[in-house]
Design an enzyme around this catalytic site. Structure first.
Site, PDB file in Angstrom:
ATOM      1  N   SER A 152       0.860  -1.188   0.000  1.00 44.20           N
ATOM      2  CA  SER A 152       0.000   0.000   0.000  1.00 44.20           C
ATOM      3  C   SER A 152       0.893   1.233   0.000  1.00 44.20           C
ATOM      4  CB  SER A 152      -0.853   0.008   1.277  1.00 44.20           C
ATOM      5  OG  SER A 152      -1.476   1.270   1.450  1.00 44.20           O
ATOM      6  N   TYR A 178      -1.540  -1.655  10.540  1.00 40.99           N
ATOM      7  CA  TYR A 178      -1.606  -1.828   9.081  1.00 40.99           C
ATOM      8  C   TYR A 178      -0.373  -1.219   8.418  1.00 40.99           C
ATOM      9  CZ  TYR A 178      -3.613  -1.502   4.321  1.00 40.99           C
ATOM     10  OH  TYR A 178      -3.850  -1.608   2.968  1.00 40.99           O
TER      11      TYR A 178
HETATM   12  P1  NAD Z   1     -10.848  -6.462   0.816  1.00 40.66           P
HETATM   13  O1  NAD Z   1     -10.944  -6.356   2.290  1.00 40.66           O
HETATM   14  O2  NAD Z   1     -12.011  -6.083  -0.025  1.00 40.66           O
HETATM   15  O3  NAD Z   1     -10.428  -7.955   0.408  1.00 40.66           O
HETATM   16  C1  NAD Z   1      -9.504  -8.682   1.137  1.00 40.66           C
HETATM   17  C2  NAD Z   1      -9.834 -10.157   0.986  1.00 40.66           C
HETATM   18  O4  NAD Z   1      -8.895 -10.876   1.805  1.00 40.66           O
HETATM   19  C3  NAD Z   1     -11.236 -10.528   1.492  1.00 40.66           C
HETATM   20  O5  NAD Z   1     -11.881 -11.364   0.557  1.00 40.66           O
HETATM   21  C4  NAD Z   1     -10.974 -11.239   2.809  1.00 40.66           C
HETATM   22  O6  NAD Z   1     -11.938 -12.237   3.123  1.00 40.66           O
HETATM   23  C5  NAD Z   1      -9.595 -11.867   2.536  1.00 40.66           C
HETATM   24  N1  NAD Z   1      -8.877 -12.180   3.777  1.00 40.66           N
HETATM   25  C6  NAD Z   1      -8.780 -11.406   4.897  1.00 40.66           C
HETATM   26  N2  NAD Z   1      -8.072 -12.048   5.834  1.00 40.66           N
HETATM   27  C7  NAD Z   1      -7.720 -13.246   5.299  1.00 40.66           C
HETATM   28  C8  NAD Z   1      -6.978 -14.346   5.799  1.00 40.66           C
HETATM   29  N3  NAD Z   1      -6.475 -14.363   7.056  1.00 40.66           N
HETATM   30  N4  NAD Z   1      -6.776 -15.410   4.996  1.00 40.66           N
HETATM   31  C9  NAD Z   1      -7.298 -15.434   3.732  1.00 40.66           C
HETATM   32  N5  NAD Z   1      -8.016 -14.425   3.226  1.00 40.66           N
HETATM   33  C10 NAD Z   1      -8.222 -13.345   3.998  1.00 40.66           C
HETATM   34  O7  NAD Z   1      -9.541  -5.606   0.397  1.00 40.66           O
HETATM   35  P2  NAD Z   1      -9.169  -4.846  -0.982  1.00 40.66           P
HETATM   36  O8  NAD Z   1      -9.627  -3.454  -0.867  1.00 40.66           O
HETATM   37  O9  NAD Z   1      -9.560  -5.671  -2.145  1.00 40.66           O
HETATM   38  O10 NAD Z   1      -7.576  -4.844  -0.840  1.00 40.66           O
HETATM   39  C11 NAD Z   1      -6.787  -5.912  -1.304  1.00 40.66           C
HETATM   40  C12 NAD Z   1      -5.322  -5.658  -1.007  1.00 40.66           C
HETATM   41  O11 NAD Z   1      -4.932  -4.378  -1.512  1.00 40.66           O
HETATM   42  C13 NAD Z   1      -4.981  -5.638   0.479  1.00 40.66           C
HETATM   43  O12 NAD Z   1      -3.675  -6.152   0.646  1.00 40.66           O
HETATM   44  C14 NAD Z   1      -4.991  -4.170   0.822  1.00 40.66           C
HETATM   45  O13 NAD Z   1      -4.213  -3.875   1.941  1.00 40.66           O
HETATM   46  C15 NAD Z   1      -4.386  -3.604  -0.443  1.00 40.66           C
HETATM   47  N6  NAD Z   1      -4.727  -2.201  -0.660  1.00 40.66           N
HETATM   48  C16 NAD Z   1      -6.011  -1.824  -0.904  1.00 40.66           C
HETATM   49  C17 NAD Z   1      -6.300  -0.488  -1.105  1.00 40.66           C
HETATM   50  C18 NAD Z   1      -7.691  -0.007  -1.407  1.00 40.66           C
HETATM   51  O14 NAD Z   1      -7.883   1.223  -1.467  1.00 40.66           O
HETATM   52  N7  NAD Z   1      -8.644  -0.874  -1.600  1.00 40.66           N
HETATM   53  C19 NAD Z   1      -5.278   0.459  -1.027  1.00 40.66           C
HETATM   54  C20 NAD Z   1      -3.984   0.052  -0.774  1.00 40.66           C
HETATM   55  C21 NAD Z   1      -3.710  -1.301  -0.598  1.00 40.66           C
END
Ligand code: NAD
Length: 262
Positions: free
Chosen positions: A141, A154
């Site tokens: 991120s 985080y």
């Molecule tokens: P999200 O929360 O929508 O999806 C995350 C998925 O991971 C979910 O399906 C959840 O069930 C699964 N998960 C959580 N804990 C788990 C575990 N212990 N074992 C297996 N699965 C597990 O998140 P997102 O917005 O799609 O983000 C995805 C990635 O991108 C993450 O690493 C997040 O930190 C990163 N990210 C997202 C954003 C954003 O703005 N959405 C920004 C920067 C980084």
């Protein structure tokens, strides 16, 4: 069909960025394992199987559980034939500063976001070595490179994931395994929409978030997925240990997306 005959494991692929990454690889001919604690991942894998590619598998594994991780990798090799690409995407966040976050929440966030990537990488590397190489892509991120308030666990986990990427890039280079990390800005996923709903004025909050990016908008999951596809492709054959922001220019400025102070 750049990934025909290749197998990709995507963690946290039941929704959001992980789901879009999995779909994108399938559209390029790959077989995909959807790893998620959310059982919705089963329907996702079934739909991906129907989409084409070489088939899809669901593993209901917690990325922080070493036994479940080994099982997911073993089943992938048994059912889909190999592991060529690993995308460490699963993550959670729990709000709180270093003063307020509980030790339980701190440990859980680090276990999922950082230890999970270590466990999956460790489990996949021997198979990749056996096949002459592979690719690991970590999803960190912008918060691994710059901080906001009240998100200590985080931020530490994502900073750790960026450091782990460099370390793995060195250690796995002799095995021809490339390791890179993507740093998304705010991406319009369900999770972000759920977070925005918590603000008194969600529309204003969305505009404020958009304004943090030089491009003045949120990113799309597809834009992160395309970057992952590139890093996994032969076109990126000389790229390892790289940190690639997919952030609409958020990190390019001192703050306020480069606007002058009024
Ligand atoms: P999200 O929360 O929508 O999806 C995350 C998925 O991971 C979910 O399906 C959840 O069930 C699964 N998960 C959580 N804990 C788990 C575990 N212990 N074992 C297996 N699965 C597990 O998140 P997102 O917005 O799609 O983000 C995805 C990635 O991108 C993450 O690493 C997040 O930190 C990163 N990210 C997202 C954003 C954003 O703005 N959405 C920004 C920067 C980084």
């Amino acid at each position: 069909m750049r990934f025909k005959g290749k197998t990709v494991i995507v963690t946290g692929a039941a929704r959001g960025i992980g789901l879009t990454v999995a779909k994108t690889f399938v559209s390029e001919g790959a077989r995909v394992t959807v790893v998620d604690t959310d059982r919705k991942g089963r329907e996702v894998a079934e739909a991906l199987g129907r989409q084409g590619g070489g088939g899809a598998l669901f593993m209901g594994a917690d990325v922080s559980n070493a036994f479940a991780v080994d099982d997911a990798v073993r089943m992938t090799i048994q059912t889909l034939g190999s592991v060529d690409v690993l995308v460490n995407n699963a993550a959670i966040s729990v709000a709180g500063s270093v003063l307020t976050v509980s030790p339980e929440d701190w440990r859980r966030v680090l276990e999922v976001n950082l230890t999970g990537a270590y466990l999956f990488s460790q489990a996949c590397a021997p198979e990749m070595k056996e096949r002459g190489g592979g690719v690991i892509i970590n999803i960190a991120s912008v918060q691994g490179l710059a901080a906001e308030q009240d998100n200590a666990a985080y931020i530490a986990s994502k900073g750790g994931l960026i450091a782990l990427t460099r370390s793995m890039a060195l250690d796995l280079a002799p095995l021809n395994i490339r390791v890179n990390v993507l740093c998304p800005g705010a991406i319009a996923t369900e999770k972000v929409k759920e977070t925005l709903v918590g603000y008194p004025d969600p529309e204003q909050a969305r505009r404020d978030w958009a304004d943090l990016h030089a491009l003045r908008r949120l990113g799309r999951p597809e834009e992160v997925a395309q970057a992952a596809l590139f890093l996994a492709s032969e076109e990126a054959a000389f790229i390892t240990g790289a940190i690639l922001p997919v952030d609409g220019g958020m990190l390019a400025s001192f703050g306020m997306a480069g606007r002058p102070l009024e």
